[in-house]
Design a protein around this motif. Structure first.
Motif, PDB file in Angstrom:
ATOM      1  N   ARG A  17      39.599 -40.293 -50.507  1.00 34.08           N
ATOM      2  CA  ARG A  17      38.537 -40.603 -49.554  1.00 34.08           C
ATOM      3  C   ARG A  17      37.196 -40.795 -50.271  1.00 34.08           C
ATOM      4  O   ARG A  17      36.422 -41.693 -49.937  1.00 34.08           O
ATOM      5  N   MET A  18      36.930 -39.971 -51.285  1.00 35.74           N
ATOM      6  CA  MET A  18      35.679 -40.105 -52.035  1.00 35.74           C
ATOM      7  C   MET A  18      35.610 -41.449 -52.751  1.00 35.74           C
ATOM      8  O   MET A  18      34.555 -42.102 -52.760  1.00 35.74           O
ATOM      9  N   VAL A  19      36.729 -41.889 -53.336  1.00 39.73           N
ATOM     10  CA  VAL A  19      36.743 -43.190 -54.015  1.00 39.73           C
ATOM     11  C   VAL A  19      36.482 -44.307 -53.018  1.00 39.73           C
ATOM     12  O   VAL A  19      35.661 -45.200 -53.259  1.00 39.73           O
ATOM     13  N   VAL A  20      37.153 -44.245 -51.871  1.00 40.81           N
ATOM     14  CA  VAL A  20      36.997 -45.291 -50.856  1.00 40.81           C
ATOM     15  C   VAL A  20      35.571 -45.297 -50.308  1.00 40.81           C
ATOM     16  O   VAL A  20      34.947 -46.358 -50.171  1.00 40.81           O
ATOM     17  N   GLU A  25      29.006 -48.016 -54.396  1.00 42.48           N
ATOM     18  CA  GLU A  25      27.946 -47.519 -55.275  1.00 42.48           C
ATOM     19  C   GLU A  25      28.239 -47.802 -56.753  1.00 42.48           C
ATOM     20  O   GLU A  25      27.408 -47.491 -57.607  1.00 42.48           O
ATOM     21  N   TYR A  26      29.392 -48.367 -57.045  1.00 43.53           N
ATOM     22  CA  TYR A  26      29.811 -48.598 -58.431  1.00 43.53           C
ATOM     23  C   TYR A  26      30.152 -50.070 -58.632  1.00 43.53           C
ATOM     24  O   TYR A  26      30.528 -50.767 -57.673  1.00 43.53           O
ATOM     25  N   PRO A  27      30.061 -50.554 -59.876  1.00 45.68           N
ATOM     26  CA  PRO A  27      30.345 -51.972 -60.127  1.00 45.68           C
ATOM     27  C   PRO A  27      31.812 -52.341 -59.939  1.00 45.68           C
ATOM     28  O   PRO A  27      32.127 -53.508 -59.715  1.00 45.68           O
ATOM     29  N   SER A  28      32.710 -51.353 -60.033  1.00 42.68           N
ATOM     30  CA  SER A  28      34.139 -51.644 -59.843  1.00 42.68           C
ATOM     31  C   SER A  28      34.835 -50.406 -59.279  1.00 42.68           C
ATOM     32  O   SER A  28      34.288 -49.299 -59.302  1.00 42.68           O
ATOM     33  N   ILE A  33      36.555 -44.547 -59.564  1.00 37.44           N
ATOM     34  CA  ILE A  33      37.666 -43.630 -59.846  1.00 37.44           C
ATOM     35  C   ILE A  33      37.302 -42.706 -61.005  1.00 37.44           C
ATOM     36  O   ILE A  33      37.525 -41.487 -60.933  1.00 37.44           O
ATOM     37  N   GLN A  34      36.733 -43.265 -62.076  1.00 39.40           N
ATOM     38  CA  GLN A  34      36.354 -42.448 -63.229  1.00 39.40           C
ATOM     39  C   GLN A  34      35.317 -41.393 -62.847  1.00 39.40           C
ATOM     40  O   GLN A  34      35.413 -40.242 -63.265  1.00 39.40           O
ATOM     41  N   SER A  35      34.357 -41.779 -62.056  1.00 38.90           N
ATOM     42  CA  SER A  35      33.302 -40.863 -61.649  1.00 38.90           C
ATOM     43  C   SER A  35      33.849 -39.727 -60.790  1.00 38.90           C
ATOM     44  O   SER A  35      33.582 -38.553 -61.035  1.00 38.90           O
ATOM     45  N   VAL A  36      34.623 -40.084 -59.777  1.00 36.17           N
ATOM     46  CA  VAL A  36      35.194 -39.067 -58.875  1.00 36.17           C
ATOM     47  C   VAL A  36      36.155 -38.155 -59.636  1.00 36.17           C
ATOM     48  O   VAL A  36      36.135 -36.937 -59.464  1.00 36.17           O
ATOM     49  N   ALA A  37      36.967 -38.732 -60.492  1.00 38.27           N
ATOM     50  CA  ALA A  37      37.936 -37.933 -61.259  1.00 38.27           C
ATOM     51  C   ALA A  37      37.233 -36.911 -62.139  1.00 38.27           C
ATOM     52  O   ALA A  37      37.656 -35.756 -62.223  1.00 38.27           O
ATOM     53  N   SER A  38      36.145 -37.312 -62.784  1.00 34.27           N
ATOM     54  CA  SER A  38      35.426 -36.371 -63.648  1.00 34.27           C
ATOM     55  C   SER A  38      34.793 -35.249 -62.825  1.00 34.27           C
ATOM     56  O   SER A  38      34.735 -34.106 -63.270  1.00 34.27           O
ATOM     57  N   LYS A  39      34.337 -35.560 -61.635  1.00 24.21           N
ATOM     58  CA  LYS A  39      33.726 -34.543 -60.766  1.00 24.21           C
ATOM     59  C   LYS A  39      34.757 -33.541 -60.253  1.00 24.21           C
ATOM     60  O   LYS A  39      34.431 -32.373 -60.038  1.00 24.21           O
TER      61      LYS A  39
END
Length: 110
Positions: A17-20, A25-28, A33-39
């Motif tokens: 849900r966070m990715v969707v 807010e992200y270029p791709s 996915i990378q941002s949410v996964a790291s969080k």
């Protein structure tokens, strides 16, 4: 061998849900996915797989749905069980056929 589930279904759903929700807010999508996964403390590849499967389940992407995969697993398990049962029955029928025929080496002829 059963696969150990490291993340609860709630964490999985929240991450998807966070990715969707934050995709814009992200270029791709990969950057999101990378941002949410790291969080959330998971690998981006794990989250990417979850997102792809969610897209398949909702019809946004072609592929086998989670329900279809589970049904296939059940059918494969059932098929293996039936094959084992058939082998046992085949061996038993051969055993009893030789007993009833009175072939040499059986109890009946001794």
């Amino acid at each position: 061998m059963a696969q150990v589930k490291r993340y609860s279904p709630e964490v999985r759903d929240r991450a998807i849900r966070m990715v969707v929700d934050h995709r814009g807010e992200y270029p791709s999508q990969w950057a999101a996915i990378q941002s949410v996964a790291s969080k959330l403390g998971m690998t981006p590849e794990t989250l990417r797989n979850w997102v792809r499967q969610a897209e398949i389940d909702t019809g946004e992407r072609d592929g086998m749905t989670s329900e279809a995969k589970e049904r296939l697993r059940q059918l494969e398990r059932e098929n293996a069980e039936l094959k084992r049962a058939n082998e046992i029955l085949r061996a038993a029928s051969i055993f009893f056929a030789t007993e009833l025929d009175g072939q040499p080496g059986t109890k009946r002829n001794r």
